[in-house]
Design a protein around this motif. Structure first.
Motif, mmCIF file in Angstrom:
data_model
loop_
_atom_site.group_PDB
_atom_site.id
_atom_site.type_symbol
_atom_site.label_atom_id
_atom_site.label_comp_id
_atom_site.label_asym_id
_atom_site.label_seq_id
_atom_site.Cartn_x
_atom_site.Cartn_y
_atom_site.Cartn_z
ATOM 1 N N GLU A 250 -0.207 -19.094 7.660
ATOM 2 C CA GLU A 250 -1.144 -20.176 7.009
ATOM 3 C C GLU A 250 -2.081 -19.394 6.215
ATOM 4 O O GLU A 250 -3.128 -20.016 5.507
ATOM 5 C CB GLU A 250 -1.747 -21.218 8.095
ATOM 6 C CG GLU A 250 -2.685 -20.371 8.844
ATOM 7 C CD GLU A 250 -3.165 -21.328 10.037
ATOM 8 O OE1 GLU A 250 -4.266 -20.827 10.557
ATOM 9 O OE2 GLU A 250 -2.818 -22.190 10.150
ATOM 10 N N ARG A 251 -2.281 -18.022 6.317
ATOM 11 C CA ARG A 251 -3.464 -17.311 5.827
ATOM 12 C C ARG A 251 -3.156 -16.534 4.458
ATOM 13 O O ARG A 251 -3.883 -15.581 4.008
ATOM 14 C CB ARG A 251 -3.881 -16.297 6.726
ATOM 15 C CG ARG A 251 -4.097 -16.655 8.093
ATOM 16 C CD ARG A 251 -5.044 -17.994 8.180
ATOM 17 N NE ARG A 251 -6.384 -17.521 7.807
ATOM 18 C CZ ARG A 251 -7.201 -17.032 8.593
ATOM 19 N NH1 ARG A 251 -6.930 -16.546 9.911
ATOM 20 N NH2 ARG A 251 -8.545 -16.413 8.266
ATOM 21 N N ARG B 224 -4.601 -3.410 6.398
ATOM 22 C CA ARG B 224 -5.030 -4.045 7.816
ATOM 23 C C ARG B 224 -5.521 -5.151 7.756
ATOM 24 O O ARG B 224 -5.276 -5.783 8.643
ATOM 25 C CB ARG B 224 -6.229 -2.749 7.982
ATOM 26 C CG ARG B 224 -5.443 -1.318 8.194
ATOM 27 C CD ARG B 224 -6.513 -0.227 8.832
ATOM 28 N NE ARG B 224 -7.844 -0.114 7.847
ATOM 29 C CZ ARG B 224 -7.832 0.825 7.111
ATOM 30 N NH1 ARG B 224 -6.842 1.735 7.005
ATOM 31 N NH2 ARG B 224 -8.798 0.866 6.364
ATOM 32 N N ALA B 225 -6.170 -5.462 7.183
ATOM 33 C CA ALA B 225 -6.879 -6.860 6.888
ATOM 34 C C ALA B 225 -5.696 -7.986 6.973
ATOM 35 O O ALA B 225 -5.657 -8.896 7.677
ATOM 36 C CB ALA B 225 -7.874 -7.064 5.880
ATOM 37 N N ALA B 226 -4.822 -7.860 6.095
ATOM 38 C CA ALA B 226 -3.526 -8.517 5.943
ATOM 39 C C ALA B 226 -2.904 -8.765 7.302
ATOM 40 O O ALA B 226 -2.307 -9.567 7.669
ATOM 41 C CB ALA B 226 -2.643 -8.313 4.759
ATOM 42 N N SER B 227 -2.668 -7.474 7.934
ATOM 43 C CA SER B 227 -1.833 -7.608 9.066
ATOM 44 C C SER B 227 -2.534 -8.314 10.008
ATOM 45 O O SER B 227 -1.836 -9.050 10.852
ATOM 46 C CB SER B 227 -1.705 -5.928 9.635
ATOM 47 O OG SER B 227 -0.991 -5.278 8.703
ATOM 48 N N GLU B 228 -3.760 -8.252 10.150
ATOM 49 C CA GLU B 228 -4.507 -9.180 11.306
ATOM 50 C C GLU B 228 -4.522 -10.729 10.822
ATOM 51 O O GLU B 228 -4.666 -11.564 11.763
ATOM 52 C CB GLU B 228 -5.971 -8.892 11.191
ATOM 53 C CG GLU B 228 -6.176 -7.298 11.587
ATOM 54 C CD GLU B 228 -7.656 -7.022 11.579
ATOM 55 O OE1 GLU B 228 -8.567 -7.707 11.070
ATOM 56 O OE2 GLU B 228 -8.138 -5.684 12.054
ATOM 57 N N ALA C 242 -4.633 -12.766 -0.133
ATOM 58 C CA ALA C 242 -4.462 -12.731 -1.449
ATOM 59 C C ALA C 242 -6.044 -12.085 -1.850
ATOM 60 O O ALA C 242 -5.886 -11.344 -2.822
ATOM 61 C CB ALA C 242 -4.137 -13.951 -2.342
ATOM 62 N N LYS C 243 -6.966 -12.884 -1.077
ATOM 63 C CA LYS C 243 -8.198 -12.661 -1.478
ATOM 64 C C LYS C 243 -8.716 -11.014 -0.972
ATOM 65 O O LYS C 243 -9.205 -10.411 -1.821
ATOM 66 C CB LYS C 243 -9.066 -13.448 -0.778
ATOM 67 C CG LYS C 243 -10.978 -13.542 -1.095
ATOM 68 C CD LYS C 243 -10.843 -13.731 -2.623
ATOM 69 C CE LYS C 243 -12.235 -13.478 -3.201
ATOM 70 N NZ LYS C 243 -12.530 -14.103 -4.651
ATOM 71 N N GLU C 244 -8.278 -10.480 0.050
ATOM 72 C CA GLU C 244 -8.515 -9.145 0.517
ATOM 73 C C GLU C 244 -7.847 -8.321 -0.257
ATOM 74 O O GLU C 244 -8.300 -7.394 -0.817
ATOM 75 C CB GLU C 244 -7.766 -9.148 1.885
ATOM 76 C CG GLU C 244 -8.494 -9.873 3.220
ATOM 77 C CD GLU C 244 -9.661 -9.148 3.375
ATOM 78 O OE1 GLU C 244 -10.037 -8.102 2.995
ATOM 79 O OE2 GLU C 244 -10.481 -9.818 4.148
ATOM 80 N N ASN D 162 0.792 -1.232 -0.204
ATOM 81 C CA ASN D 162 0.149 -0.070 -0.050
ATOM 82 C C ASN D 162 0.739 1.323 0.033
ATOM 83 O O ASN D 162 0.518 2.398 0.308
ATOM 84 C CB ASN D 162 -0.896 0.123 1.194
ATOM 85 C CG ASN D 162 -0.238 -0.114 2.702
ATOM 86 O OD1 ASN D 162 0.860 -0.572 2.731
ATOM 87 N ND2 ASN D 162 -0.759 0.706 3.524
ATOM 88 N N ASP D 163 2.192 1.242 -0.147
ATOM 89 C CA ASP D 163 2.844 2.313 -0.315
ATOM 90 C C ASP D 163 2.782 2.908 -1.791
ATOM 91 O O ASP D 163 1.960 2.451 -2.633
ATOM 92 C CB ASP D 163 4.438 1.989 -0.202
ATOM 93 C CG ASP D 163 4.880 1.602 1.186
ATOM 94 O OD1 ASP D 163 4.085 1.994 1.945
ATOM 95 O OD2 ASP D 163 6.028 1.294 1.221
ATOM 96 N N THR D 164 3.624 3.948 -1.902
ATOM 97 C CA THR D 164 3.276 4.752 -3.289
ATOM 98 C C THR D 164 3.335 3.901 -4.518
ATOM 99 O O THR D 164 2.525 3.966 -5.482
ATOM 100 C CB THR D 164 4.213 5.849 -3.481
ATOM 101 O OG1 THR D 164 4.298 6.881 -2.350
ATOM 102 C CG2 THR D 164 4.179 6.653 -4.635
ATOM 103 N N ALA D 165 4.370 3.083 -4.666
ATOM 104 C CA ALA D 165 4.372 2.175 -5.705
ATOM 105 C C ALA D 165 3.194 1.428 -6.011
ATOM 106 O O ALA D 165 2.845 1.098 -7.055
ATOM 107 C CB ALA D 165 5.480 1.190 -5.638
ATOM 108 N N GLY D 166 2.547 0.726 -5.211
ATOM 109 C CA GLY D 166 1.335 -0.098 -5.264
ATOM 110 C C GLY D 166 0.100 0.917 -5.426
ATOM 111 O O GLY D 166 -0.932 0.440 -6.517
ATOM 112 N N VAL D 167 -0.055 2.117 -5.017
ATOM 113 C CA VAL D 167 -1.080 3.150 -5.267
ATOM 114 C C VAL D 167 -0.936 3.490 -6.948
ATOM 115 O O VAL D 167 -1.854 3.456 -7.411
ATOM 116 C CB VAL D 167 -0.813 4.141 -4.366
ATOM 117 C CG1 VAL D 167 -1.987 5.357 -4.768
ATOM 118 C CG2 VAL D 167 -1.225 3.802 -3.006
#
Length: 430
Positions: free
Chosen positions: A391-392, A423-427, A397-399, A233-238
């Motif tokens: 394991e997630r 945020r979802a990935a971090s969890e 990837a779905k998020e 979600n850094d600049t490159a991805g945006v």
């Protein structure tokens, strides 16, 4: 066995723990001798019927003719997650496959679980197997902590396919395809404005792997070097999502999913498409126009990186004798003849470099098929396909996939969509 220096990984995958409770298959002392394989049967679990059933069947038939060994091919489904689930179920039942096809981004999980058998021990005692037939960047895809686990079987990169007839109709030079994002945007505008096609371009944004290709060529990453912080979600991805959204918003690109995007290209409604090189043979069979390929366009100031998607064949048998038999079968699939069969039937890179360079195998075929030029050239930019710790990975990837869709379709700002996915990935991370 040659060791390949790699950064030591200090984390343990949670999924791997699940498998490791059942695995116990990385035996350190398999039989060193080459067994008499006549009359023996090895089972191989794989995925993707349309891609691999035919070439695998031919390789297995050739192996049986030469050695008397049979390979029982067991189709798990049409995704690498299906073959991984099959492995987990069979480990639970105490009867794992001798060989399992897994995605290249899943090998690490099996390694940390102890469910993948290192193949160096077999190579060291096998006078017939030449590791020098494989390029270093290909071997790196399945090398962890200096050990080679399984072998890359089919490796793809993201390339651009384009309709040269539509380029000519739009007044563009089909011999000079776009090389940058900016070039693509300009060419797409010329195509749409000229009426040559409804859309100029389509990218397979449904694929998180596709996003990773664009991201990494834009200088970004999925996580930082320590794999503690998410960075997609850094600049490159945006910027990747802003680019795709801008193309959609300006009418240059449809917000189509994978199947619809490919069909639109084959109909002539789209002039350029970015898709997996694994689809080369399919594109060649289906396109009724002058089909050409080019390397993945990158930002003007970017550096091409090509995460190698595809799969590896990993020995997952637990019995030492079964492991040795599995090796005897596995090497047939990545041999010059095996690599030739798979490459011709699909669009995957030839994993066996000797086969690619030999007129006896693939050299003449590849040189006579210009649509594969970009695939071969991009092989020099191969990097490891990112795999999530824990394991997630599929859930993460779905998020991310959902976030990409929300951004490209205009439901959410790219930065907000990626922040939400992060945020979802971090969890979900361990």
């Amino acid at each position: 066995m040659k060791k390949y220096p790699l950064r030591r990984r200090t984390f343990v995958l949670a999924t791997a723990v699940t498998i490791s409770l059942l695995a116990g298959c990385a035996t350190e002392n398999p039989t060193a001798r080459t067994p008499n394989t006549a009359g023996e049967t090895v089972n191989l679990v794989y995925a993707y019927d349309g891609l691999f059933t035919a070439p695998f069947g031919q390789i297995a038939s050739d192996l049986q003719s030469r050695t008397g060994m049979s390979v029982e091919l067991q189709l798990a489904g049409n995704s690498y997650e299906d073959s991984l689930a099959r492995l987990q179920n069979d480990l639970t039942a105490g009867n794992p496959p001798d060989i399992t096809m897994v995605g290249l981004n899943q090998v690490r999980m099996l390694v940390d679980a102890g469910a993948a058998v290192p193949v160096g021990k077999f190579i060291d005692s096998d006078d017939e197997f030449d590791l020098g037939q494989y390029s270093q960047n290909m071997l790196d895809l399945t090398t962890f902590d200096g050990e080679l686990y399984g072998m890359p079987n089919a490796v793809s990169t993201l390339v651009m396919y384009y309709n040269a007839d539509l380029f000519t109709k739009a007044g563009l030079d089909p011999d000079s395809p776009p090389q940058t994002w900016e070039d693509v945007e300009k060419a797409a505008r010329a195509i749409v404005d000229s009426g040559a096609a409804t859309y100029g371009h389509w990218s397979d944004f449904e694929s998180v792997w596709s996003f990773e290709n664009f991201l990494r060529s834009n200088g970004g990453s999925m996580m930082d070097a320590t794999e503690k912080d998410i960075t997609f979600n850094d600049t490159a991805g945006v910027e990747v999502l802003e680019y795709w959204r801008r193309m959609v918003e300006s009418g240059l690109m449809p917000a189509f999913g994978t199947d619809d995007g490919r069909e639109a290209f084959f109909r002539g409604d789209v002039a350029m498409t970015v898709d997996s090189s694994a689809q080369v043979a399919n594109y060649e069979r289906t396109a009724g126009f002058d089909l050409r390929t080019a390397m993945l366009p990158i930002p003007a100031d970017g550096q091409r990186q090509a995460p190698g998607a595809g799969n590896a064949l990993v020995i997952t048998a637990t019995d030492p004798e079964r492991q040795q038999l599995a090796w005897e079968a596995l090497k047939a699939f990545v041999s010059p003849a095996g690599s030739t069969t798979t490459t011709k039937a699909t669009g995957y890179l030839p994993v066996n470099a000797y086969a690619a360079q030999s007129n006896e195998y693939l050299a003449e075929f590849l040189s006579s098929d210009p649509t594969r030029d970009a695939v071969r050239k991009q092989g020099a930019s191969l990097v490891r396909w990112f795999s999530w710790p824990g394991e997630r990975g599929p859930a993460i990837a779905k998020e991310l996939q959902n976030a990409i869709y929300r951004a490209v379709s205009g439901e959410q700002r790219p930065q907000d969509a990626l922040n939400q996915a992060a945020r979802a990935a971090s969890e979900l991370l361990p």
